[in-house]
Scaffold this active site. Structure first.
Site, PDB file in Angstrom:
ATOM      1  N   ASP A 174       0.816  -1.215   0.000  1.00  0.00           N
ATOM      2  CA  ASP A 174       0.000   0.000   0.000  1.00  0.00           C
ATOM      3  C   ASP A 174       0.852   1.268   0.000  1.00  0.00           C
ATOM      4  O   ASP A 174       1.997   1.269   0.447  1.00  0.00           O
ATOM      5  CB  ASP A 174      -0.873   0.038   1.260  1.00  0.00           C
ATOM      6  CG  ASP A 174      -2.087  -0.878   1.160  1.00  0.00           C
ATOM      7  OD1 ASP A 174      -2.127  -1.715   0.234  1.00  0.00           O
ATOM      8  OD2 ASP A 174      -2.973  -0.759   2.008  1.00  0.00           O
ATOM      9  N   HIS A 181       3.742  -2.345   3.258  1.00  0.00           N
ATOM     10  CA  HIS A 181       3.754  -0.962   2.758  1.00  0.00           C
ATOM     11  C   HIS A 181       5.065  -0.636   2.048  1.00  0.00           C
ATOM     12  O   HIS A 181       6.126  -0.772   2.646  1.00  0.00           O
ATOM     13  CB  HIS A 181       3.555   0.023   3.912  1.00  0.00           C
ATOM     14  CG  HIS A 181       2.174  -0.021   4.495  1.00  0.00           C
ATOM     15  ND1 HIS A 181       1.774  -1.017   5.347  1.00  0.00           N
ATOM     16  CD2 HIS A 181       1.096   0.787   4.311  1.00  0.00           C
ATOM     17  CE1 HIS A 181       0.494  -0.811   5.675  1.00  0.00           C
ATOM     18  NE2 HIS A 181       0.068   0.273   5.054  1.00  0.00           N
TER      19      HIS A 181
END
Ligand SMILES: [Zn+2]
Length: 287
Positions: free
Chosen positions: A95, A240
């Site tokens: 992400d 991430h």
């Protein structure tokens, strides 16, 4: 319906009931339990929106088996091979990117290990680094939308939600030349109005089943341990490569954890796939 309003209404009702009990308008035996029930209901509706799993407010993919698959097989994977792949598939998802230099380093690792992942991108970042997004698409990774700007969608108006999703989709489609199918709402938060916005934009909401919380300053060993601890077949792992909205933190621990994770997950018999790849496996195995 916005869940924050509903939660506020339940909390207000709890207060009113308490006061009614205090002022003698209602017996305390009735007022107190009713007030507690309202508090629980208010917390429950918020929990359903902020916990990543559960489809109480609309279909949410948290494991690969939840992924809706339609359309014909492209014929790359078929028969028994596809069934074995399907049963042992695990997806790495990233992400908040693109975010140099970490996204590039991550793409290098994925290329070296010859696996495909899924990236949920912040489209305003993608505008700044379109070459990274083009590289993702060219190297076979699935590009999904995270948001145009990384905001809490529970707090946006209907118009803000629609505008953000429409602009995000348009931006990423223009860079990759592909239609976008998957959306991970910022923080994974979604309520009925957020789910409606996703449906109107024709986006499938994808959350996760494994979350090592790699943004909290833990080292690569801890990221590795947490992922290995929780991963089972069909898992969707959330990591991430970006740091939205400020893009200050290093993502090197995550990047460093990915190569050993890929090796160990493979050793355990898992196949690492992107969401598009998984959909193709399902189509192949249903022939
Ligand atoms: Zn995010």
């Amino acid at each position: 319906m916005r869940v924050l309003y509903l939660m506020g209404a339940f909390y207000l009702a709890a207060l009113v009931l308490l006061w009614a009990g205090r002022l003698g308008k209602l017996s305390r035996r009735t007022a107190l339990p009713a007030s507690v029930l309202c508090l629980l209901a208010g917390s429950g509706v918020l929990a359903a929106a902020t916990l990543p799993f559960g489809s109480g407010y609309g279909p949410t993919v948290t494991k690969l088996a939840d992924l809706p698959v339609t359309g014909p097989a492209a014929g790359r994977m078929q028969g028994d091979n596809a069934i074995s792949l399907r049963e042992n598939a695990v997806a790495l998802t990233f992400d908040d990117g693109p975010y140099p230099p970490y996204t590039e380093r991550l793409l290098d690792t994925l290329k070296e290990k010859q696996i495909h992942a899924t990236f949920f991108l912040v489209a305003s970042q993608a505008q700044r680094y379109p070459e990274l997004v083009q590289r993702m698409a060219a190297e076979g990774h699935t590009v999904g939308l995270h948001a145009f700007r990384h905001r809490d969608f529970l707090k946006l108006t209907a118009e803000e939600r629609q505008n953000d999703l429409a602009l995000g989709k348009k931006t990423l489609a223009a860079i990759t030349g592909k239609e976008l199918r998957y959306w991970r709402p910022p923080h994974g938060f979604r309520d009925p109005s957020v789910m409606q916005a996703a449906a109107e934009q024709n986006l499938t909401v994808v959350n996760w089943s494994v979350i090592p919380r790699d943004w909290t300053g833990i080292d690569k060993q801890e990221i590795y341990n947490r992922v290995m601890d929780k991963t089972e077949a069909g898992a969707i792992i959330l990591l991430h490569d970006g740091d939205s909205p400020f893009y200050r933190a290093s993502r090197q621990p995550t990047v460093d954890a990915v190569a050993p994770l890929i090796d160990s997950l493979r050793k355990k018999g898992y196949h690492l796939v992107s969401l598009d790849e998984y959909a193709e496996i399902i189509r192949g195995s249903e022939r």
